[in-house]
Design an enzyme around this catalytic site. Structure first.
Site, short mmCIF file in Angstrom:
data_model
loop_
_atom_site.label_atom_id
_atom_site.label_comp_id
_atom_site.label_asym_id
_atom_site.label_seq_id
_atom_site.Cartn_x
_atom_site.Cartn_y
_atom_site.Cartn_z
N PHE A 170 12.47 -14.02 -37.75
CA PHE A 170 13.49 -13.39 -36.92
C PHE A 170 13.06 -13.30 -35.46
CE2 PHE A 170 16.29 -10.60 -39.85
CZ PHE A 170 17.20 -11.63 -39.90
N ASP A 230 -2.72 -18.13 -37.39
CA ASP A 230 -1.76 -18.70 -38.32
C ASP A 230 -2.16 -18.39 -39.77
OD1 ASP A 230 0.42 -21.02 -38.64
OD2 ASP A 230 -1.16 -21.29 -40.13
N ILE A 231 -1.20 -17.92 -40.55
CA ILE A 231 -1.49 -17.47 -41.92
C ILE A 231 -2.07 -18.58 -42.78
CG2 ILE A 231 -0.38 -16.67 -44.06
CD1 ILE A 231 1.77 -15.40 -42.03
N HIS A 256 14.11 -6.69 -49.85
CA HIS A 256 15.36 -6.99 -49.17
C HIS A 256 16.24 -7.95 -49.97
CE1 HIS A 256 13.27 -5.74 -45.16
NE2 HIS A 256 13.63 -4.72 -45.90
N THR A 264 7.18 -19.54 -42.25
CA THR A 264 7.53 -20.40 -41.11
C THR A 264 6.92 -21.79 -41.25
OG1 THR A 264 5.72 -19.44 -39.82
CG2 THR A 264 7.91 -18.54 -39.42
N CYS A 308 31.84 -4.59 -58.16
CA CYS A 308 31.59 -4.50 -59.61
C CYS A 308 30.22 -5.07 -60.00
CB CYS A 308 32.70 -5.20 -60.39
SG CYS A 308 32.67 -7.00 -60.24
N GLN A 340 9.33 -8.81 -48.04
CA GLN A 340 10.58 -8.55 -47.32
C GLN A 340 11.43 -9.82 -47.31
OE1 GLN A 340 9.95 -6.02 -43.55
NE2 GLN A 340 8.09 -7.22 -43.70
N SER A 398 4.38 -10.19 -40.90
CA SER A 398 5.50 -9.28 -40.62
C SER A 398 5.26 -8.60 -39.29
CB SER A 398 5.63 -8.23 -41.72
OG SER A 398 6.59 -7.26 -41.34
N SER A 399 6.34 -8.46 -38.51
CA SER A 399 6.20 -7.74 -37.24
C SER A 399 6.10 -6.24 -37.50
CB SER A 399 7.40 -8.05 -36.34
OG SER A 399 8.60 -7.76 -37.02
P1 NAD Z 1 9.76 -10.85 -38.25
O1 NAD Z 1 10.48 -12.08 -37.80
O2 NAD Z 1 10.14 -9.56 -37.64
O3 NAD Z 1 8.21 -11.05 -38.01
C1 NAD Z 1 7.55 -12.20 -38.42
C2 NAD Z 1 6.16 -12.15 -37.80
O4 NAD Z 1 5.43 -13.24 -38.34
C3 NAD Z 1 6.18 -12.28 -36.29
O5 NAD Z 1 5.48 -11.18 -35.72
C4 NAD Z 1 5.44 -13.60 -36.02
O6 NAD Z 1 4.55 -13.51 -34.93
C5 NAD Z 1 4.67 -13.81 -37.30
N1 NAD Z 1 4.48 -15.22 -37.66
C6 NAD Z 1 5.42 -16.19 -37.71
N2 NAD Z 1 4.87 -17.32 -38.18
C7 NAD Z 1 3.57 -17.07 -38.40
C8 NAD Z 1 2.49 -17.83 -38.88
N3 NAD Z 1 2.63 -19.11 -39.25
N4 NAD Z 1 1.26 -17.25 -38.97
C9 NAD Z 1 1.10 -15.94 -38.58
N5 NAD Z 1 2.09 -15.16 -38.16
C10 NAD Z 1 3.31 -15.72 -38.06
O7 NAD Z 1 9.84 -10.82 -39.82
P2 NAD Z 1 9.76 -9.59 -40.82
O8 NAD Z 1 8.77 -8.59 -40.35
O9 NAD Z 1 9.60 -10.19 -42.16
O10 NAD Z 1 11.19 -8.89 -40.71
C11 NAD Z 1 12.34 -9.68 -40.65
C12 NAD Z 1 13.38 -9.39 -41.71
O11 NAD Z 1 14.18 -10.57 -41.81
C13 NAD Z 1 12.82 -9.18 -43.07
O12 NAD Z 1 13.48 -8.09 -43.59
C14 NAD Z 1 13.21 -10.41 -43.89
O13 NAD Z 1 13.90 -10.01 -45.05
C15 NAD Z 1 14.21 -11.15 -43.08
N6 NAD Z 1 13.89 -12.60 -42.93
C16 NAD Z 1 13.45 -13.30 -44.02
C17 NAD Z 1 13.15 -14.65 -43.92
C18 NAD Z 1 12.68 -15.36 -45.15
O14 NAD Z 1 13.01 -14.95 -46.25
N7 NAD Z 1 11.87 -16.42 -45.01
C19 NAD Z 1 13.25 -15.30 -42.67
C20 NAD Z 1 13.72 -14.55 -41.55
C21 NAD Z 1 14.03 -13.20 -41.70
ZN ZN Z 2 33.89 -7.58 -58.48
#
Ligand code: NAD
Ligand code: ZN
Length: 324
Positions: A41, A244-245, A127, A34, A138, A107, A202-203
């Site tokens: 999501f 924040d990460i 994913h 983010t 194919c 993910q 990840s949530s």
């Molecule tokens: P999620 O949206 O369910 O959860 C993300 C979590 O990260 C939330 O709980 C949020 O509070 C936390 N968060 C957001 N920014 C943060 C920060 N700066 N510091 C700390 N925490 C923070 O995401 P998920 O669990 O990865 O599942 C969503 C699915 O959607 C996954 O399968 C993924 O493949 C896909 N997705 C991927 C992307 C990407 O590739 N960047 C983006 C959106 C969704």
């Molecule tokens: Zn094909």
């Protein structure tokens, strides 16, 4: 309630765990990206609150859905195509280079771990990857530029495979699509052998991916969760940091920066946390009782209500988060 001092102490604990780590595994979700400008999501304003994901069956069976999926993909490319790795990606790449991490299981589908220098040999994409496409029938690979050329030339129609007429889809795993066997096996092997499992941004609600932290903990590893909001697995973790990460990894590298963390208005943080805990409890209740259909409707309704309240809180605080 999380205070700057709590976070500072937690970061010191994390620094100790990382120092002693011998074969760690990092498990990352949308939250690590983010700060690179790619929305997650489920956060307020996240992609989920704007567009419900298109599941695999709808994509396969409906031309209209395929057109819509590719329209969204190119819209995202315009907004996030230039994203660069953030502080979390770089910190993990460093831990890998130092030999403390055995691998990264992600993910995410954004390719930012590779961009931070992580080789494919040490990265498992559960994913898939949205930076290229494949034919669902194919398996032929197509680059996004090729798909885009045809999409635009036809006025917004998703192209079919010239070899077999099959549907062409980004190389991602959608809801309802079988998980990639090899990636699952590699992630399972890394998890079984790890001494520390770091679940980051990840949530932890998307299964089966969220099963890996549980497997790690049951196998005797230490479980660390770094996420802005509570997750369903916080109770079983050895260390939970709600911050924040990027800030956390910066603080681990420079302890004096830790005091600056968690500047988010404390009451907003605590209310968002309460609403999320409420959502998790109600969803659990929904799943424990009732027919499959009503369970889904109830969980959906609670999720929407909770997301709306959290968005309201974030707006009330003027988004309140500090960015460094
Ligand atoms: P999620 O949206 O369910 O959860 C993300 C979590 O990260 C939330 O709980 C949020 O509070 C936390 N968060 C957001 N920014 C943060 C920060 N700066 N510091 C700390 N925490 C923070 O995401 P998920 O669990 O990865 O599942 C969503 C699915 O959607 C996954 O399968 C993924 O493949 C896909 N997705 C991927 C992307 C990407 O590739 N960047 C983006 C959106 C969704
Ligand atoms: Zn094909």
């Amino acid at each position: 309630m999380a205070t700057g001092d709590d976070i500072k102490a937690a970061c010191a604990d994390l620094a100790g765990i990382l120092r002693d780590m011998l074969r760690g595994v990092a498990f990352t979700g949308a939250g690590i990206s983010t700060e690179c400008g790619i929305p997650d999501f489920r956060s307020p304003g996240g992609l989920w609150t704007r567009n419900r994901p298109i599941d695999f069956e709808s994509f396969r069976s409906s031309r209209q859905m395929r057109d819509e999926a590719w329209r969204r993909r190119f819209e995202m490319e315009a907004a996030f195509g230039g994203a660069q790795p953030g502080r979390g990606h770089k910190a993990l790449a460093r831990l890998l280079a130092e030999g403390r991490l055995a691998g990264i299981v992600t993910q995410n589908i954004d390719g930012l771990h590779q961009a931070s220098g992580v080789p494919d040999t040490h990265l498992v994409e559960l994913h898939g990857n949205s930076t290229y496409a494949t034919c669902l029938d194919c398996g032929t690979r197509y680059e996004l530029g090729w798909v885009r050329g045809r999409f635009e030339a036809s006025g917004g129609a998703a192209p079919d495979c010239p070899d077999c007429d099959g549907p062409i889809k980004t190389a991602t795993i959608s809801f309802g699509q079988p998980m990639p066997g090899e990636a699952m096996a590699r992630a399972g092997a890394l998890t079984a052998a790890c001494d520390v499992f770091l679940a980051i941004g990840s949530s932890l609600v998307v299964w089966p991916a969220a099963g890996f932290p549980v497997q790690a903990k049951r196998g005797g590893a230490r479980l660390v969760i770094i996420n802005r909001e509570p997750t369903e697995l916080d109770d079983m973790a050895d260390l939970v940091i709600h911050a924040d990460i990027g800030d956390v990894f910066e603080a681990v590298g420079q302890p004096e920066a830790a005091a600056e963390i968690a500047r988010e208005s404390i009451w907003v943080f605590s209310w968002r946390r309460r609403v999320l805990c409420f959502e998790i409890r109600i969803k659990r209740l929904c799943w424990l009782s009732g027919a499959k259909r009503s369970r889904r409707y109830a969980a959906d309704g609670v999720g929407r209500f909770s997301a709306a309240v959290r968005i309201g809180l974030a707006q009330l605080a003027g988004s309140g988060r500090r960015r460094s």
